[in-house]
Design a protein around this motif. Structure first.
Motif, PDB file in Angstrom:
ATOM      1  N   UNK A   1       0.824  -1.218   0.000  1.00 57.07           N
ATOM      2  CA  UNK A   1       0.000   0.000   0.000  1.00 57.07           C
ATOM      3  C   UNK A   1       0.855   1.264   0.000  1.00 57.07           C
ATOM      4  N   UNK A   2       2.104   1.151   0.466  1.00 55.27           N
ATOM      5  CA  UNK A   2       2.981   2.321   0.487  1.00 55.27           C
ATOM      6  C   UNK A   2       3.318   2.800  -0.924  1.00 55.27           C
ATOM      7  N   UNK A   3       3.213   1.904  -1.900  1.00 55.88           N
ATOM      8  CA  UNK A   3       3.509   2.301  -3.273  1.00 55.88           C
ATOM      9  C   UNK A   3       2.578   3.418  -3.732  1.00 55.88           C
ATOM     10  N   UNK A   4       1.359   3.424  -3.231  1.00 55.31           N
ATOM     11  CA  UNK A   4       0.408   4.450  -3.655  1.00 55.31           C
ATOM     12  C   UNK A   4       0.691   5.783  -2.965  1.00 55.31           C
TER      13      UNK A   4
ATOM     14  N   UNK B   1       8.887  -3.307  -5.672  1.00 59.39           N
ATOM     15  CA  UNK B   1       7.781  -2.481  -6.165  1.00 59.39           C
ATOM     16  C   UNK B   1       8.318  -1.505  -7.194  1.00 59.39           C
ATOM     17  N   UNK B   2       7.438  -1.060  -8.093  1.00 59.22           N
ATOM     18  CA  UNK B   2       7.896  -0.178  -9.168  1.00 59.22           C
ATOM     19  C   UNK B   2       6.735   0.596  -9.749  1.00 59.22           C
ATOM     20  N   UNK B   3       7.080   1.749 -10.302  1.00 62.34           N
ATOM     21  CA  UNK B   3       6.098   2.512 -11.066  1.00 62.34           C
ATOM     22  C   UNK B   3       6.808   3.291 -12.173  1.00 62.34           C
ATOM     23  N   UNK B   4       6.083   3.532 -13.242  1.00 62.87           N
ATOM     24  CA  UNK B   4       6.470   4.467 -14.295  1.00 62.87           C
ATOM     25  C   UNK B   4       5.291   5.395 -14.500  1.00 62.87           C
ATOM     26  N   UNK B   5       5.533   6.694 -14.335  1.00 62.53           N
ATOM     27  CA  UNK B   5       4.454   7.675 -14.395  1.00 62.53           C
ATOM     28  C   UNK B   5       4.628   8.616 -15.578  1.00 62.53           C
TER      29      UNK B   5
END
Length: 276
Positions: A6-9, A124-128
């Motif tokens: 949930x910390x990813x958000x 965890x990962x994101x591309x925005x």
């Protein structure tokens, strides 16, 4: 240090804020003095890179004060940050504006990469994409999703395997010698279509969502690849270094190739990357 899925958000909220505050106001609106060459005329840094990374670093350290933050721009002055990555209890790897050349040229093909690493594993990962306000997110073992600006969420999946002559993909050749560039460019003629965006964020976006079949790179800096590799793998793809080993935090050599499955990976490596 604890990092929950949930910390990813919470991190995504910071990335969105940075995009709105530091990146978009400068897109197509700054003058030449805001752009600085690092190693060449295509290796650039702008105020958007510097201020976005500074904002994200400060906000992350408020929440996780003992974490290691490995930002592309910070590593320009402290390269040892990369070597500390494999042993860090918790680390955040940031490319504030991946595709800076495109950004400064006014081309909306850039993004923010962020990966979370715990004891040598990307968790965890994101591309925005701050222009379209869309984001790809992934957590280790939990799949990968596309969070659209309209609030809808969709699981993502890599392209189905097919013959090389029907594949679309790219092998980045900007950082290799001229003869090797000629060889690989010639080998790419076997595919249906080759492309190059000079932006790891968008290349991983395309390969993780099944819009292209493969991407490959010779230069392995963690801010370019860690987030995209986890997204691609959680979308069902296979990513390995050219020697067949897994790509791990802290590795900066050996080349990397992403493909739909293991058989496709072997075929592309032998017929495009290595074939003479």
């Amino acid at each position: 240090m604890i990092f929950r899925d949930s910390d990813l958000f919470d991190i995504l909220d910071l990335v969105r804020t940075a995009g709105q505050r530091e990146i978009l106001p400068r897109f197509r609106r700054f003058d030449a003095p805001d752009i600085v060459e690092k190693k060449s005329s295509i290796d650039l840094v702008t105020d958007a890179d510097l201020k976005t990374e500074a904002y994200l670093t400060a906000e992350i350290l408020k929440r996780w004060p003992e974490a290691l933050v490995v930002g592309e721009e910070a590593c320009e002055s402290n390269p040892a940050l990369v070597s500390a990555l494999p042993d860090a209890d918790l680390a955040f790897v940031i490319d504030p504006v991946d595709g800076t050349f495109n950004f400064q040229a006014g081309l909306p093909v850039f993004g923010t990469n962020l990966a979370v690493v715990k004891r040598g594993e990307t968790i965890a990962a994101l591309i925005h994409d701050c222009v379209l306000a869309d984001t790809l997110v992934a957590s280790k073992g939990a799949g990968a999703r596309w969070l659209r600006a309209d609030g809808t969420v969709a699981a993502i999946r890599v392209a189905a395997a097919t013959e090389l002559s029907m594949m679309v993909g790219t092998i980045s050749i900007n950082d290799i010698g001229q003869e090797e560039r000629r060889r690989i460019a010639g080998n790419l003629a076997q595919t249906r279509m080759a492309f190059a965006y000079n932006c790891s964020a968008y290349e991983y976006w395309l390969v993780a969502t099944g819009k292209v079949h493969f991407i490959g790179h010779h230069k392995l800096m963690p801010w370019d690849h860690l987030a995209g590799v986890l997204l691609h793998e959680e979308a069902g793809g296979v990513t390995r270094r050219f020697d067949g080993s897994p790509y791990l935090p802290g590795q900066t050599t050996g080349g990397i190739l992403s493909a739909p499955d293991a058989d496709s990976w072997e075929m592309i490596l032998s017929r495009v990357v290595l074939a003479s």
